[in-house]
Design a protein around this motif. Structure first.
Motif, short mmCIF file in Angstrom:
data_model
loop_
_atom_site.label_atom_id
_atom_site.label_comp_id
_atom_site.label_asym_id
_atom_site.label_seq_id
_atom_site.Cartn_x
_atom_site.Cartn_y
_atom_site.Cartn_z
N MET A 1 0.85 -1.19 0.00
CA MET A 1 0.00 0.00 0.00
C MET A 1 0.88 1.25 0.00
SD MET A 1 -3.22 1.11 0.11
CE MET A 1 -4.23 -0.18 0.85
N ARG B 1 0.49 -3.38 -6.63
CA ARG B 1 0.93 -4.78 -6.63
C ARG B 1 2.22 -4.95 -5.83
NH1 ARG B 1 -2.31 -7.44 -9.99
NH2 ARG B 1 -3.31 -6.31 -11.71
N ILE C 1 -3.20 4.13 -2.17
CA ILE C 1 -3.19 3.45 -3.46
C ILE C 1 -2.75 2.01 -3.23
CG2 ILE C 1 -2.36 3.45 -5.83
CD1 ILE C 1 -1.53 6.51 -3.99
N ALA C 2 -3.63 1.06 -3.54
CA ALA C 2 -3.29 -0.35 -3.42
C ALA C 2 -2.52 -0.78 -4.66
CB ALA C 2 -4.56 -1.18 -3.26
N ARG D 1 -5.08 0.05 -13.43
CA ARG D 1 -5.61 0.36 -12.11
C ARG D 1 -5.13 1.74 -11.70
NH1 ARG D 1 -5.52 -4.31 -8.39
NH2 ARG D 1 -3.71 -3.34 -7.41
N SER E 1 -9.91 5.20 -9.62
CA SER E 1 -9.67 3.77 -9.74
C SER E 1 -10.23 3.09 -8.49
CB SER E 1 -8.17 3.47 -9.87
OG SER E 1 -7.90 2.09 -9.72
N SER E 2 -10.60 1.83 -8.63
CA SER E 2 -11.08 1.08 -7.47
C SER E 2 -9.98 0.87 -6.43
CB SER E 2 -11.61 -0.29 -7.91
OG SER E 2 -10.59 -1.05 -8.54
N THR E 3 -8.74 1.13 -6.81
CA THR E 3 -7.61 0.91 -5.89
C THR E 3 -7.18 2.20 -5.19
OG1 THR E 3 -6.01 1.25 -7.68
CG2 THR E 3 -6.76 -1.01 -7.29
N SER F 1 -8.26 5.59 -2.74
CA SER F 1 -9.22 6.15 -1.81
C SER F 1 -8.61 7.35 -1.10
CB SER F 1 -9.66 5.10 -0.77
OG SER F 1 -8.55 4.66 0.00
N TYR G 1 -3.29 7.38 -13.31
CA TYR G 1 -4.56 6.65 -13.26
C TYR G 1 -5.12 6.50 -14.67
CZ TYR G 1 -6.66 11.26 -13.86
OH TYR G 1 -7.01 12.50 -14.35
#
Length: 317
Positions: free
Chosen positions: A1, A187, A184-185, A209, A172-174, A176, A223
């Motif tokens: 993260m 890999r 940012i989540a 993502r 992005s869904s990753t 918030s 993004y």
């Protein structure tokens, strides 16, 4: 993260930027793994022959199996108006130590095609990137930039209407935002957190993502740009009757306006007509092959096709 902790000054200093060099470097992802970037298959097909004339050995040495690229290919843009010549000039003047460090951060070593004399390797890298730009980007960049700029405008509107949290959540869904920290989540399993120095948001067509620099450079978040699917969508064979129905001032104005992606709602406001009337005109233009359309969330974005642009050019519009 990855977490960017924003103080008051940082929140006020959040900015958007467009980096042609960043887009150029990230495009190596689609070249390396086409199946992972279906929205860019149109670009890959259109540039396949041109890319056969490029020094791909050097370019492929810049990206690894995780589709990571060195940070010197992801400069922090100062504005949405950054020019590729300015970024190439900065890359040509890159400190050789930074060049080596950024490559090692991605690969764990300097790849074989880039070993040896470091200034010469930098020159070879810039030369290969210029080839990629000239052959595969320059012919399409005005339309690509239009999509990126339209995204920046859209995000700005989201901030003004709904606030920062809504805008960040839509990137992005990753991604918030809790009012203080942008999370940012990634890999990359490593936890990283940075504070201060502002935050630059960069739309791109070559991330699925959300992406961030590999190292500890200035805070930057890349993004996926909205509406990019319309850019390369295959055009249907025009319907003769539908093309004939184009005769009329309203449809010509809409066609001329859609050099940049827009929704029917935006167009209705701009031209002071009802959404139903705009949608009717847009359907005719799309059926004629003069527009492409792609759904993004609850909206459909329209963009003039190459056939539409050719028609306007032939008519002097």
């Amino acid at each position: 993260m990855l977490r960017y902790r924003l103080v008051d000054a940082d929140i006020g200093g959040i900015r958007f930027g467009i980096s042609p060099l960043c887009e150029l470097g990230l495009s190596l992802r689609a070249i390396r793994d086409p199946g992972a970037f279906p929205l860019q298959l149109g670009w890959l097909r259109r540039t396949e022959a041109a890319r056969s004339r490029i020094d791909m050995t050097t370019l492929m040495a810049l990206i690894d199996d995780r589709l990571w690229t060195p940070d010197f290919l992801n400069p922090r843009p100062a504005s949405p108006l950054t020019r590729i010549d300015e970024e190439f000039a900065a890359l040509e003047a890159l400190d050789p130590d930074v060049f080596t460090h950024d490559l090692e951060a991605v690969h764990g070593r300097v790849p074989a095609p880039l070993r040896g004399d470091r200034p010469a390797a930098i020159r070879r890298t810039v030369r290969a990137l210029r080839q990629l730009w000239d052959e595969a980007f320059a012919p399409h960049w005005p339309r690509m930039r239009a999509v990126l700029e339209a995204d920046v405008v859209y995000r700005g509107r989201r901030i003004s209407r709904h606030g920062l949290a809504d805008m960040f959540g839509g990137l992005s869904s990753t991604v918030s935002f809790d009012g203080t920290v942008v999370s940012i989540a990634l890999r990359d399993p490593t936890d990283r957190e940075y504070a201060g120095a502002g935050l630059t948001l960069v739309p791109t067509m070559f991330t699925r993502r959300a992406s961030a620099p590999v190292g500890d450079g200035p805070p930057m978040l890349m993004y996926p740009a909205r509406g990019q699917g319309a850019l390369w969508e295959t055009e249907a064979v025009p319907d003769v009757d539908a093309v004939a129905a184009l005769l009329g001032a309203s449809r010509t104005r809409l066609l001329a306006a859609l050099g940049q992606p827009a929704s029917s709602t935006e167009l209705a406001v701009r031209f002071d007509v009802t959404p139903s009337a705009v949608n009717q005109h847009l359907r005719v233009l799309r059926d004629a092959g003069l527009l492409t359309a792609v759904r993004y969330g609850r909206s459909v974005l329209y963009l003039r096709s190459e056939l539409g642009s050719a028609l306007l050019a032939a008519g002097g519009a």
